[in-house]
Design an enzyme around this catalytic site. Structure first.
Site, PDB file in Angstrom:
ATOM      1  N   THR A 133       0.827  -1.203   0.000  1.00 26.49           N
ATOM      2  CA  THR A 133       0.000   0.000   0.000  1.00 26.49           C
ATOM      3  C   THR A 133       0.863   1.255   0.000  1.00 26.49           C
ATOM      4  O   THR A 133       2.009   1.229   0.475  1.00 26.49           O
ATOM      5  CB  THR A 133      -0.907   0.018   1.247  1.00 26.49           C
ATOM      6  OG1 THR A 133      -1.545   1.274   1.368  1.00 26.49           O
ATOM      7  CG2 THR A 133      -0.086  -0.209   2.520  1.00 26.49           C
ATOM      8  N   ASP A 134       0.305   2.361  -0.482  1.00 28.10           N
ATOM      9  CA  ASP A 134       1.030   3.632  -0.418  1.00 28.10           C
ATOM     10  C   ASP A 134       1.073   4.188   1.003  1.00 28.10           C
ATOM     11  O   ASP A 134       1.831   5.123   1.289  1.00 28.10           O
ATOM     12  CB  ASP A 134       0.416   4.660  -1.373  1.00 28.10           C
ATOM     13  CG  ASP A 134      -1.015   5.057  -1.024  1.00 28.10           C
ATOM     14  OD1 ASP A 134      -1.633   4.417  -0.144  1.00 28.10           O
ATOM     15  OD2 ASP A 134      -1.533   6.009  -1.640  1.00 28.10           O
ATOM     16  N   GLU A 135       0.278   3.614   1.916  1.00 34.38           N
ATOM     17  CA  GLU A 135       0.260   4.139   3.279  1.00 34.38           C
ATOM     18  C   GLU A 135       1.567   3.899   4.026  1.00 34.38           C
ATOM     19  O   GLU A 135       1.813   4.514   5.063  1.00 34.38           O
ATOM     20  CB  GLU A 135      -0.933   3.575   4.042  1.00 34.38           C
ATOM     21  CG  GLU A 135      -2.264   4.042   3.465  1.00 34.38           C
ATOM     22  CD  GLU A 135      -3.446   3.748   4.372  1.00 34.38           C
ATOM     23  OE1 GLU A 135      -3.354   4.066   5.569  1.00 34.38           O
ATOM     24  OE2 GLU A 135      -4.439   3.208   3.871  1.00 34.38           O
ATOM     25  N   TYR A 159      -1.632  -0.456  11.031  1.00 32.63           N
ATOM     26  CA  TYR A 159      -1.780  -1.118   9.729  1.00 32.63           C
ATOM     27  C   TYR A 159      -0.611  -0.812   8.811  1.00 32.63           C
ATOM     28  O   TYR A 159       0.060  -1.724   8.304  1.00 32.63           O
ATOM     29  CB  TYR A 159      -3.086  -0.691   9.055  1.00 32.63           C
ATOM     30  CG  TYR A 159      -3.105  -0.941   7.565  1.00 32.63           C
ATOM     31  CD1 TYR A 159      -2.949  -2.232   7.061  1.00 32.63           C
ATOM     32  CD2 TYR A 159      -3.257   0.108   6.658  1.00 32.63           C
ATOM     33  CE1 TYR A 159      -2.947  -2.471   5.689  1.00 32.63           C
ATOM     34  CE2 TYR A 159      -3.265  -0.127   5.298  1.00 32.63           C
ATOM     35  CZ  TYR A 159      -3.099  -1.407   4.808  1.00 32.63           C
ATOM     36  OH  TYR A 159      -3.098  -1.644   3.465  1.00 32.63           O
ATOM     37  N   LYS A 163       2.452  -3.258   7.282  1.00 25.65           N
ATOM     38  CA  LYS A 163       2.721  -3.446   5.855  1.00 25.65           C
ATOM     39  C   LYS A 163       4.140  -3.008   5.508  1.00 25.65           C
ATOM     40  O   LYS A 163       4.811  -3.628   4.670  1.00 25.65           O
ATOM     41  CB  LYS A 163       1.699  -2.672   5.019  1.00 25.65           C
ATOM     42  CG  LYS A 163       0.306  -3.276   5.027  1.00 25.65           C
ATOM     43  CD  LYS A 163       0.274  -4.690   4.446  1.00 25.65           C
ATOM     44  CE  LYS A 163       0.516  -4.693   2.945  1.00 25.65           C
ATOM     45  NZ  LYS A 163       0.367  -6.066   2.378  1.00 25.65           N
TER      46      LYS A 163
END
Length: 356
Positions: A133-135, A159, A163
């Site tokens: 994810t870009d997060e 989260y 990741k």
């Protein structure tokens, strides 16, 4: 070519399985634990396809993973299985550590053992594609900047931290052990078969139920929105054409504030299914306290995948959101049981700094 898709009963994973199965030259094994967000109904269109098979298993079960890899003679692992909801990670981070970090570690070890035993031709063809994810990059100022493949990691939530850790493990297994890996980091996905805890399906279904439409803070936080079927095409290209050891950012090029997203949904519903009261759906918008660690803005530079692999999104945000609303209006058979039995739209992730 034989694919193992982990988390294939989830939102993005099911889109990947449906996309891959459209190619008769591919065989797809979907391995999923079927947690709360896994739904085999999302795969109804391919459940009897000759090139699709479902395996009920946990990615932390090394032996089960190895058995599947050998039995189905897997050429490409597409690892999507993950806990992915920020609000749930605030309420209960343990599941995110177990699935996203420990689970990825187990997958890597199983893939490494399998890959080392392959004959040279199959060993050269094998890939482990880690979907992220870009997060992991944190957030950006409202008025400038984009995430590139070189952006330093700065996760903000349990989260995104889990990741980020899994991304680092994948790179380490490549650098240390030579496992042929590719990685991808995507922006916010939306589209059909999306579990209704996420913003877009939550707003659609709350609106249809005449419930408040919750918007965090002032609704100013910005995301780059990517239609899930565009993402599935991108993932297939990364898995089959991506260069070993490289990562690819995948974005829709469609930045919108959260408030603008909610308003767009309201306007479509005003046209497609007007409220019985005659009032606008925008009147249901309710501003609620922001969640902890809420990234201000996320924006993807997808020029690398466009340049190197020839991928571009087919849907604009306007076309994609219209398709999404129409799908939910037409497919209560899918979301109705989930809304009644698994998640009815309650607020998640309300933990606060300093709370006991």
């Amino acid at each position: 070519m034989n694919f193992l898709v982990t988390g294939g009963a989830g939102f993005i994973g099911s889109a990947v399985c449906r996309h891959l199965c459209s190619n008769p030259a591919y065989r797809v094994t979907n391995l999923d634990k079927l947690t709360y967000a896994g739904n085999l109904a999302s795969l109804r269109s391919i459940e009897n396809a000759h090139n699709y098979r479902f395996e009920h298993a946990d990615i932390r079960d090394d032996r089960a993973i190895l058995e599947v890899l050998h039995r189905d003679e897997i050429d490409i692992v597409m690892h999507l299985a993950a806990e992915s909801h920020v609000d749930r990670s605030i309420d209960g981070p343990g599941a995110f550590i177990e699935t996203n970090i420990v689970g990825t570690y187990r997958m890597l070890n199983s893939a490494l053992e399998y890959w080392r035993r392959l004959p040279d031709e199959k060993k050269t063809r094998f890939r482990f594609h880690h979907v992220s994810t870009d997060e992991v990059f944190g957030d950006l100022p409202f008025d400038s900047g984009v995430f590139t493949e070189q952006t330093p990691y700065a996760p903000s939530s349990p989260y995104s931290a889990s990741k980020a850790a899994s991304d680092h493990l994948v790179r380490a297994w490549h650098d240390t052990y030579g496992l042929p890996v590719v990685l991808s980091n995507c922006s916010n996905n939306y589209g059909p078969f999306h579990f209704p805890e996420k913003l877009i399906p939550l707003v659609i279904l709350n609106a249809l139920d005449e419930k408040p439409l919750p918007v965090y803070g002032a609704g100013a936080n910005v995301r780059d929105w990517l239609f899930v079927e565009d993402h599935a095409r991108a993932l297939a290209m990364v898995a089959t054409l991506g260069a070993v050891g490289e990562s690819y950012n995948v974005g829709g090029g469609s930045e919108r504030t959260n408030l603008a997203v909610v308003e767009a949904i309201c306007d479509i519903l005003d046209n497609r299914r007007p409220r019985p009261t005659g009032r606008r759906y925008r009147d249901l918008i309710t501003f609620v306290a922001d969640r902890p660690g809420h990234d201000r803005r996320c924006a993807i530079d997808a020029s690398k995948i466009e340049r190197d692999l020839g991928w571009t999104p087919r849907e604009t945000f306007d076309s994609g959101i219209a398709r999404t609303v129409d799908w939910y209006l037409q497919n209560e058979w899918w979301w109705g049981p989930t809304r009644r039995e698994r998640y009815a739209g309650e607020r998640l992730g309300e933990a606060r700094k300093g709370a006991a």
